[in-house]
Write a protein that holds these residues in place. Structure first.
Motif, PDB file in Angstrom:
ATOM      1  N   MET A 138       0.836  -1.192   0.000  1.00  0.00           N
ATOM      2  CA  MET A 138       0.000   0.000   0.000  1.00  0.00           C
ATOM      3  C   MET A 138       0.878   1.252   0.000  1.00  0.00           C
ATOM      4  O   MET A 138       0.825   2.093   0.877  1.00  0.00           O
ATOM      5  CB  MET A 138      -0.922   0.004   1.219  1.00  0.00           C
ATOM      6  CG  MET A 138      -1.917  -1.142   1.247  1.00  0.00           C
ATOM      7  SD  MET A 138      -3.116  -0.969  -0.077  1.00  0.00           S
ATOM      8  CE  MET A 138      -4.045   0.418   0.527  1.00  0.00           C
ATOM      9  N   LYS A 139       1.741   1.315  -0.999  1.00  0.00           N
ATOM     10  CA  LYS A 139       2.606   2.477  -1.116  1.00  0.00           C
ATOM     11  C   LYS A 139       2.300   3.214  -2.411  1.00  0.00           C
ATOM     12  O   LYS A 139       2.089   2.590  -3.449  1.00  0.00           O
ATOM     13  CB  LYS A 139       4.086   2.056  -1.095  1.00  0.00           C
ATOM     14  CG  LYS A 139       4.522   1.426   0.221  1.00  0.00           C
ATOM     15  CD  LYS A 139       5.990   1.097   0.218  1.00  0.00           C
ATOM     16  CE  LYS A 139       6.419   0.464   1.545  1.00  0.00           C
ATOM     17  NZ  LYS A 139       7.873   0.148   1.564  1.00  0.00           N
ATOM     18  N   LYS A 140       2.269   4.533  -2.320  1.00  0.00           N
ATOM     19  CA  LYS A 140       1.994   5.351  -3.490  1.00  0.00           C
ATOM     20  C   LYS A 140       3.046   6.438  -3.588  1.00  0.00           C
ATOM     21  O   LYS A 140       3.587   6.897  -2.584  1.00  0.00           O
ATOM     22  CB  LYS A 140       0.597   5.966  -3.408  1.00  0.00           C
ATOM     23  CG  LYS A 140      -0.526   4.936  -3.435  1.00  0.00           C
ATOM     24  CD  LYS A 140      -1.883   5.609  -3.415  1.00  0.00           C
ATOM     25  CE  LYS A 140      -3.008   4.573  -3.439  1.00  0.00           C
ATOM     26  NZ  LYS A 140      -3.038   3.824  -4.707  1.00  0.00           N
ATOM     27  N   GLN A 141       3.299   6.879  -4.808  1.00  0.00           N
ATOM     28  CA  GLN A 141       4.307   7.895  -5.043  1.00  0.00           C
ATOM     29  C   GLN A 141       3.870   8.756  -6.210  1.00  0.00           C
ATOM     30  O   GLN A 141       3.319   8.265  -7.195  1.00  0.00           O
ATOM     31  CB  GLN A 141       5.667   7.241  -5.336  1.00  0.00           C
ATOM     32  CG  GLN A 141       6.774   8.238  -5.633  1.00  0.00           C
ATOM     33  CD  GLN A 141       8.113   7.547  -5.820  1.00  0.00           C
ATOM     34  OE1 GLN A 141       8.363   6.475  -5.253  1.00  0.00           O
ATOM     35  NE2 GLN A 141       8.985   8.151  -6.627  1.00  0.00           N
ATOM     36  N   ILE A 142       4.121  10.086  -6.072  1.00  0.00           N
ATOM     37  CA  ILE A 142       3.758  10.999  -7.147  1.00  0.00           C
ATOM     38  C   ILE A 142       4.709  12.181  -7.116  1.00  0.00           C
ATOM     39  O   ILE A 142       5.190  12.577  -6.046  1.00  0.00           O
ATOM     40  CB  ILE A 142       2.286  11.476  -7.005  1.00  0.00           C
ATOM     41  CG1 ILE A 142       1.886  12.289  -8.235  1.00  0.00           C
ATOM     42  CG2 ILE A 142       2.086  12.268  -5.731  1.00  0.00           C
ATOM     43  CD1 ILE A 142       0.406  12.656  -8.245  1.00  0.00           C
ATOM     44  N   THR A 143       5.032  12.713  -8.275  1.00  0.00           N
ATOM     45  CA  THR A 143       5.864  13.908  -8.365  1.00  0.00           C
ATOM     46  C   THR A 143       5.022  15.040  -8.923  1.00  0.00           C
ATOM     47  O   THR A 143       4.430  14.908 -10.008  1.00  0.00           O
ATOM     48  CB  THR A 143       7.084  13.676  -9.262  1.00  0.00           C
ATOM     49  OG1 THR A 143       7.871  12.617  -8.702  1.00  0.00           O
ATOM     50  CG2 THR A 143       7.929  14.937  -9.355  1.00  0.00           C
ATOM     51  N   VAL A 144       4.946  16.118  -8.165  1.00  0.00           N
ATOM     52  CA  VAL A 144       4.181  17.299  -8.574  1.00  0.00           C
ATOM     53  C   VAL A 144       5.134  18.480  -8.605  1.00  0.00           C
ATOM     54  O   VAL A 144       5.739  18.827  -7.576  1.00  0.00           O
ATOM     55  CB  VAL A 144       3.023  17.578  -7.593  1.00  0.00           C
ATOM     56  CG1 VAL A 144       2.211  18.779  -8.065  1.00  0.00           C
ATOM     57  CG2 VAL A 144       2.135  16.353  -7.445  1.00  0.00           C
ATOM     58  N   GLY A 145       5.265  19.084  -9.776  1.00  0.00           N
ATOM     59  CA  GLY A 145       6.261  20.141  -9.912  1.00  0.00           C
ATOM     60  C   GLY A 145       7.639  19.545  -9.709  1.00  0.00           C
ATOM     61  O   GLY A 145       8.008  18.585 -10.377  1.00  0.00           O
ATOM     62  N   VAL A 178       8.465  18.449  -6.654  1.00  0.00           N
ATOM     63  CA  VAL A 178       8.333  17.837  -5.339  1.00  0.00           C
ATOM     64  C   VAL A 178       7.890  16.385  -5.474  1.00  0.00           C
ATOM     65  O   VAL A 178       6.943  16.082  -6.202  1.00  0.00           O
ATOM     66  CB  VAL A 178       7.319  18.624  -4.477  1.00  0.00           C
ATOM     67  CG1 VAL A 178       7.079  17.899  -3.165  1.00  0.00           C
ATOM     68  CG2 VAL A 178       7.828  20.034  -4.230  1.00  0.00           C
ATOM     69  N   GLU A 179       8.565  15.517  -4.745  1.00  0.00           N
ATOM     70  CA  GLU A 179       8.210  14.102  -4.728  1.00  0.00           C
ATOM     71  C   GLU A 179       7.453  13.780  -3.454  1.00  0.00           C
ATOM     72  O   GLU A 179       7.929  14.039  -2.346  1.00  0.00           O
ATOM     73  CB  GLU A 179       9.487  13.256  -4.802  1.00  0.00           C
ATOM     74  CG  GLU A 179       9.217  11.777  -4.957  1.00  0.00           C
ATOM     75  CD  GLU A 179      10.503  10.979  -5.085  1.00  0.00           C
ATOM     76  OE1 GLU A 179      11.194  10.831  -4.039  1.00  0.00           O
ATOM     77  OE2 GLU A 179      10.825  10.526  -6.197  1.00  0.00           O
ATOM     78  N   LEU A 180       6.242  13.235  -3.611  1.00  0.00           N
ATOM     79  CA  LEU A 180       5.396  12.866  -2.483  1.00  0.00           C
ATOM     80  C   LEU A 180       5.251  11.349  -2.448  1.00  0.00           C
ATOM     81  O   LEU A 180       5.048  10.710  -3.479  1.00  0.00           O
ATOM     82  CB  LEU A 180       4.010  13.515  -2.609  1.00  0.00           C
ATOM     83  CG  LEU A 180       3.968  15.049  -2.561  1.00  0.00           C
ATOM     84  CD1 LEU A 180       2.614  15.562  -3.021  1.00  0.00           C
ATOM     85  CD2 LEU A 180       4.258  15.528  -1.152  1.00  0.00           C
ATOM     86  N   VAL A 212       3.780   9.842   5.539  1.00  0.00           N
ATOM     87  CA  VAL A 212       3.686  10.683   4.357  1.00  0.00           C
ATOM     88  C   VAL A 212       5.022  11.395   4.237  1.00  0.00           C
ATOM     89  O   VAL A 212       5.495  12.023   5.196  1.00  0.00           O
ATOM     90  CB  VAL A 212       2.549  11.715   4.477  1.00  0.00           C
ATOM     91  CG1 VAL A 212       2.479  12.566   3.211  1.00  0.00           C
ATOM     92  CG2 VAL A 212       1.215  11.021   4.716  1.00  0.00           C
ATOM     93  N   LEU A 213       5.644  11.277   3.072  1.00  0.00           N
ATOM     94  CA  LEU A 213       6.966  11.861   2.882  1.00  0.00           C
ATOM     95  C   LEU A 213       6.906  12.966   1.837  1.00  0.00           C
ATOM     96  O   LEU A 213       6.311  12.804   0.770  1.00  0.00           O
ATOM     97  CB  LEU A 213       7.966  10.789   2.438  1.00  0.00           C
ATOM     98  CG  LEU A 213       8.141   9.588   3.390  1.00  0.00           C
ATOM     99  CD1 LEU A 213       9.149   8.600   2.807  1.00  0.00           C
ATOM    100  CD2 LEU A 213       8.576  10.054   4.765  1.00  0.00           C
ATOM    101  N   PHE A 214       7.515  14.085   2.158  1.00  0.00           N
ATOM    102  CA  PHE A 214       7.638  15.231   1.261  1.00  0.00           C
ATOM    103  C   PHE A 214       9.127  15.421   1.021  1.00  0.00           C
ATOM    104  O   PHE A 214       9.855  15.832   1.931  1.00  0.00           O
ATOM    105  CB  PHE A 214       7.020  16.470   1.932  1.00  0.00           C
ATOM    106  CG  PHE A 214       7.040  17.724   1.105  1.00  0.00           C
ATOM    107  CD1 PHE A 214       5.967  18.060   0.298  1.00  0.00           C
ATOM    108  CD2 PHE A 214       8.132  18.588   1.151  1.00  0.00           C
ATOM    109  CE1 PHE A 214       5.978  19.226  -0.442  1.00  0.00           C
ATOM    110  CE2 PHE A 214       8.154  19.747   0.406  1.00  0.00           C
ATOM    111  CZ  PHE A 214       7.070  20.081  -0.396  1.00  0.00           C
TER     112      PHE A 214
END
Length: 336
Positions: A1-8, A10-12, A21-23
Motif C-alpha cells: 500500500m505504497k503510493k508515489q507521485i511527483t508534482v512540480g 516535489v516528490e510525495l 507521508v513523505l515530502f
C-alpha cells in the motif's frame, strides 16, 4: 500500500501500512486550514495579540530556515534557479502561488508576490481583517537558509479585494527573531515596571492622604481646650499641613488653649520640628490662643534645651492630663 507521485519539483510518497507521508523524503503531516486556524486562535487566546504576532513570526522564520537549508543541500539552490524552485516547491505543498518578481543578485534583494496562501485563506474565514504573519516571515527564513545571510522582510501590500496578491520585499538585515524576542521581553518588562510604578504611586497618594488625616488630628477635649498630637517626623509638606489645618480649626472651635502633645516625638525632635512648634505657637498667640507643650519626657526636655529654637517660652508639662488640668485652672475651672 505504497503510493508515489511527483508534482512540480516535489516528490510525495505515502505508505499506508506505516502511516507515513513523505515530502521530499522528509516526514510531513497534513492539516485542514480550519485545524491551523484553531491552532493559531489557541495561541492568541493564551498569549494575547502582540505576543502571538511574535510567536508566529518567530516560528514561521525558523521553519523557513530549516526548509532553506534542507533544499540547499538537496538541490543546490542559488540565484540562478531559486525563482523556479520556489514556485515549484510551495505550490504542490498547498501554500498558494508564490513568485519572485524582482531580484537584485548583487544586493540579494527579492520582491515576492504571494497569492492565496493558506494563512490568507485562514484569515479570510475569520473575517476579522487579520494580516499574514507566519507566511511572510517563513520566506525570510527560507532565503536565510538558502543563502546563509540573515534576511528580513517588509510587507508592501497585503492581499485584499483590490490587490490579488501580497507584495513583500526581502533583504539582508540585522533584524533577527532573537532581537525581536529580546525587544518584546524588554517591552513587557517596561510595561510591568510602569504598571508597578503606577500602583505604587496610587498607593503612596492614598497613604499620604491618610497620613494627612491621621498624623495630626485636632481634638477638642473640653470647652475651649484643643489637643493636637504630634507624631513622627515632619517634612515641609507635613509641617504646612499641620499649621494650616490647626490655624483653620482653632477659631471654629473657639479655642483658648492649644495643647501640643509631644509624646509621639520621643527623642526624635529635629531642629526643623522644633522650629515648627515655635512657629505654630507664635501663630496661635496671634489668634489669642495660649500654647502649652505636654508629653515632655526628661529626654525630650534635654533636646529642647539644646535646640536653637526658643521653646522654653512655652509652658511645658509632663503629661496631657497635667496640661488639661493646667488649662482648666488658668480659665478658672476644674473637673468635679
Amino acid at each position: 500500500m505504497k503510493k508515489q507521485i511527483t508534482v512540480g519539483d516535489v516528490e510525495l510518497k505515502w505508505d499506508l501500512e506505516t502511516g507515513e507521508v513523505l515530502f521530499e523524503d522528509g516526514d510531513v503531516v497534513l492539516f485542514w486550514i480550519s485545524a491551523m486556524e484553531t491552532f493559531f486562535d489557541s495561541i492568541r487566546e493564551i498569549s494575547g495579540t502582540e505576543a502571538t504576532k511574535l510567536v508566529l513570526e518567530t516560528t514561521g522564520f525558523r521553519q523557513g530556515v530549516i526548509v532553506g537549508e534542507g533544499f540547499l543541500d538537496r538541490k543546490k539552490i542559488n540565484t540562478s534557479n531559486v525563482v523556479e524552485w520556489l514556485s515549484n516547491t510551495y505550490a504542490p505543498a498547498g501554500w498558494g502561488k508564490v513568485k519572485i518578481v524582482e531580484m537584485d543578485e548583487e544586493a540579494k534583494n527579492f520582491t515576492l508576490h504571494i497569492q492565496d496562501d493558506w494563512e490568507y485563506k485562514m484569515n479570510l474565514r475569520k473575517q476579522k481583517g487579520l494580516e499574514g504573519i507566519f507566511v511572510p516571515s517563513h520566506y525570510a527564513g527560507v532565503l536565510t537558509g538558502l543563502f546563509g545571510t540573515n534576511f528580513w522582510y517588509t510587507v508592501i501590500q497585503y492581499q485584499n479585494d483590490e490587490t490579488p496578491y501580497s507584495i513583500v520585499e526581502y533583504y539582508p538585515s540585522d533584524v533577527t527573531v532573537q532581537s525581536n524576542i529580546h525587544e518584546m521581553s524588554r517591552k513587557q518588562e517596561a510595561m510591568q515596571i510602569k504598571e508597578l510604578e503606577r500602583r505604587v504611586d496610587e498607593k503612596t497618594k492614598m497613604l499620604q492622604s491618610l497620613v494627612k488625616e491621621l498624623s495630626s488630628p485636632i481634638i477638642p477635649v473640653l470647652e475651649k481646650i484643643v489637643v493636637v498630637p504630634m507624631i513622627g517626623s515632619y517634612d515641609e509638606d507635613r509641617s504646612e499641613d499641620l499649621i494650616y489645618n490647626t490655624l483653620s480649626e482653632l477659631p471654629k472651635l473657639q479655642a483658648q488653649y492649644l495643647l501640643l502633645d509631644l509624646t509621639g516625638l520621643h527623642k526624635h525632635i529635629s531642629e526643623h520640628t522644633a522650629m515648627l512648634i515655635d512657629k505654630l505657637g507664635a501663630a496661635a498667640r496671634l489668634l489669642g490662643i495660649e500654647t502649652i507643650l505636654v508629653g515632655v519626657s526628661p529626654e525630650l526636655a534635654m533636646v529642647i534645651i539644646q535646640s536653637k529654637s526658643n521653646l522654653r517660652k512655652f509652658e511645658c508639662l509632663q503629661s496631657l492630663q497635667h496640661g488639661v488640668y493646667y488649662a482648666l485652672g488658668k480659665s478658672g475651672r476644674e473637673i468635679t
